[in-house]
Enzyme design. Structure first.
Site, mmCIF file in Angstrom:
data_model
loop_
_atom_site.group_PDB
_atom_site.id
_atom_site.type_symbol
_atom_site.label_atom_id
_atom_site.label_comp_id
_atom_site.label_asym_id
_atom_site.label_seq_id
_atom_site.Cartn_x
_atom_site.Cartn_y
_atom_site.Cartn_z
ATOM 1 N N ARG A 279 0.902 -1.166 -0.209
ATOM 2 C CA ARG A 279 -0.061 0.173 0.002
ATOM 3 C C ARG A 279 0.812 1.096 0.131
ATOM 4 N NH1 ARG A 279 -3.555 -2.917 -1.290
ATOM 5 N NH2 ARG A 279 -5.497 -3.267 -0.420
ATOM 6 N N ASP B 53 3.463 -0.111 -7.666
ATOM 7 C CA ASP B 53 2.100 -0.578 -7.990
ATOM 8 C C ASP B 53 1.111 0.166 -7.040
ATOM 9 O OD1 ASP B 53 0.536 -2.106 -9.427
ATOM 10 O OD2 ASP B 53 0.176 -3.345 -7.618
ATOM 11 N N GLU C 10 -4.375 7.276 -5.159
ATOM 12 C CA GLU C 10 -4.746 6.691 -6.317
ATOM 13 C C GLU C 10 -6.257 6.811 -6.644
ATOM 14 O OE1 GLU C 10 -4.193 2.153 -5.419
ATOM 15 O OE2 GLU C 10 -2.152 2.667 -4.718
ATOM 16 N N HIS D 63 -1.649 -0.191 -9.537
ATOM 17 C CA HIS D 63 -2.302 -0.806 -8.748
ATOM 18 C C HIS D 63 -2.977 -2.220 -9.422
ATOM 19 C CE1 HIS D 63 -4.144 -1.311 -4.534
ATOM 20 N NE2 HIS D 63 -3.832 -2.402 -4.989
HETATM 21 C C1 GLV Z 1 -5.142 -5.350 -3.342
HETATM 22 O O1 GLV Z 1 -4.577 -4.415 -3.372
HETATM 23 C C2 GLV Z 1 -5.610 -6.279 -2.484
HETATM 24 O O2 GLV Z 1 -5.580 -5.927 -1.388
HETATM 25 O O3 GLV Z 1 -6.325 -7.427 -2.632
#
Ligand code: GLV
Length: 312
Positions: free
Chosen positions: A231, A255, A260, A278
């Site tokens: 994150r 990512d 975002e 992401h």
């Molecule tokens: C994606 O970022 C998830 O947490 O599955």
């Protein structure tokens, strides 16, 4: 009458279809006035489905006095106020395991792309520069050490892949793991000092906010590369951008971001970063499997059966 589900935001198309087939779905995203819409359903809604972008905060939970389950699409539940849910006995489920391999694959892809400058090489060829001059040599991952911040399911899957790529390993987390022999660091700065590359694979949310601090990134250094498939909140993004700009951090493969999908435009000006939107788990088979868990957890709840993947 099908059981009713409040859908907090759009999901993968086939998952929405599966939800529609099994339940009477109320789409928050289609409402002109979100709060009025939720309030109009408050005396009926026992189940909700949430996503990373459209979670379930404490204020929304408070509007839903009959809520009993939040079935979350994703492994990271930082967009759901799990503490508030637990306090009210609301069950939260997530989608672990099914996405582990795809996310770990992307971590390795980002590491290789950043170190071997894959996007830059691609641009170089497309721009017709190759005929004039060979592409500058790059670093390598061979024989280097990868530090993993958070040796959970995804961290371990990254480690497995890293070993196949001849990387040495070390890790950081709240606890030493009894079943692995890689060097453990309680502290992320000390891990970064020992490593060439660092990958964040820990959960997001308050406990890990800013864990990859300026000091950690400085310890990684001008040859170091930071990869984030966790994150944005896990890293001090402002410090990371500054250090990348000043060459005090070698590179990054990212990512996930603080904001975002409208990420800090400073990233667009940095040559030493590889950016992804992401997409760690964003493959059709994995998204289908995640969606199935969202549906199956809700079905189990309505059938009074044990939940498949309870989080709290
Ligand atoms: C994606 O970022 C998830 O947490 O599955």
């Amino acid at each position: 009458m099908k059981p009713e589900v409040l859908l907090m935001g759009p999901m993968y198309g086939p998952t929405m279809e599966a939800l529609e087939a099994a339940f009477a779905v109320h789409h928050v995203s289609k409402a002109a006035d979100r709060d009025a819409f939720i309030a109009s359903l408050a005396d009926r809604i026992t189940a909700a489905a949430s996503t990373a972008f459209r979670g379930m905060d404490a204020a929304t939970m408070a509007m839903l006095p009959k809520l009993k389950i939040v079935s979350h699409f994703g492994v990271g539940v930082d967009s759901v106020d799990v503490a508030a849910a637990s306090a009210r006995g609301i069950k939260v489920t997530n989608t672990p395991d099914v996405l582990t391999d795809d996310v770990a694959d992307l971590a390795i892809a980002l590491l290789l792309a950043a170190v071997r400058r894959v996007p830059q090489g691609d641009r170089y060829v497309r721009d017709g520069k190759w005929a004039d001059k060979v592409f500058p040599l790059t670093g390598t991952i061979q024989g280097k050490t990868l530090g993993i911040v958070g040796l959970g399911r995804i961290g371990r899957a990254i480690a497995k892949r890293a070993e196949a790529f001849n990387l040495k390993l070390a890790y950081q987390g709240p606890h030493r793991k009894a079943d692995v022999s890689w060097p453990y660091h309680a502290n992320a700065v000390s891990l970064a000092r020992e490593c060439d590359f660092l990958v964040a694979a820990c959960p997001g949310g308050e406990p890990t906010r800013g864990l990859v601090s300026r000091a950690v990134l400085e310890a990684l250094g001008p040859e170091g590369v930071f990869v984030n498939i966790s994150r944005g909140s896990v890293v001090d993004e402002r410090a990371m951008i500054e250090l990348l700009r000043e060459g005090k951090l070698g590179g990054a493969g990212l990512d996930v971001y603080d904001h975002e999908p409208r990420i800090d435009p400073a990233f667009f000006t940095l040559e030493n970063v590889v950016l992804q939107p992401h997409v760690g788990s964003a493959t059709h088979p994995t998204r289908r499997a995640m969606g199935q868990l969202v549906v199956d957890n809700l079905a189990a709840f309505f059938a009074g059966k044990p939940l498949l993947t309870p989080y709290n």
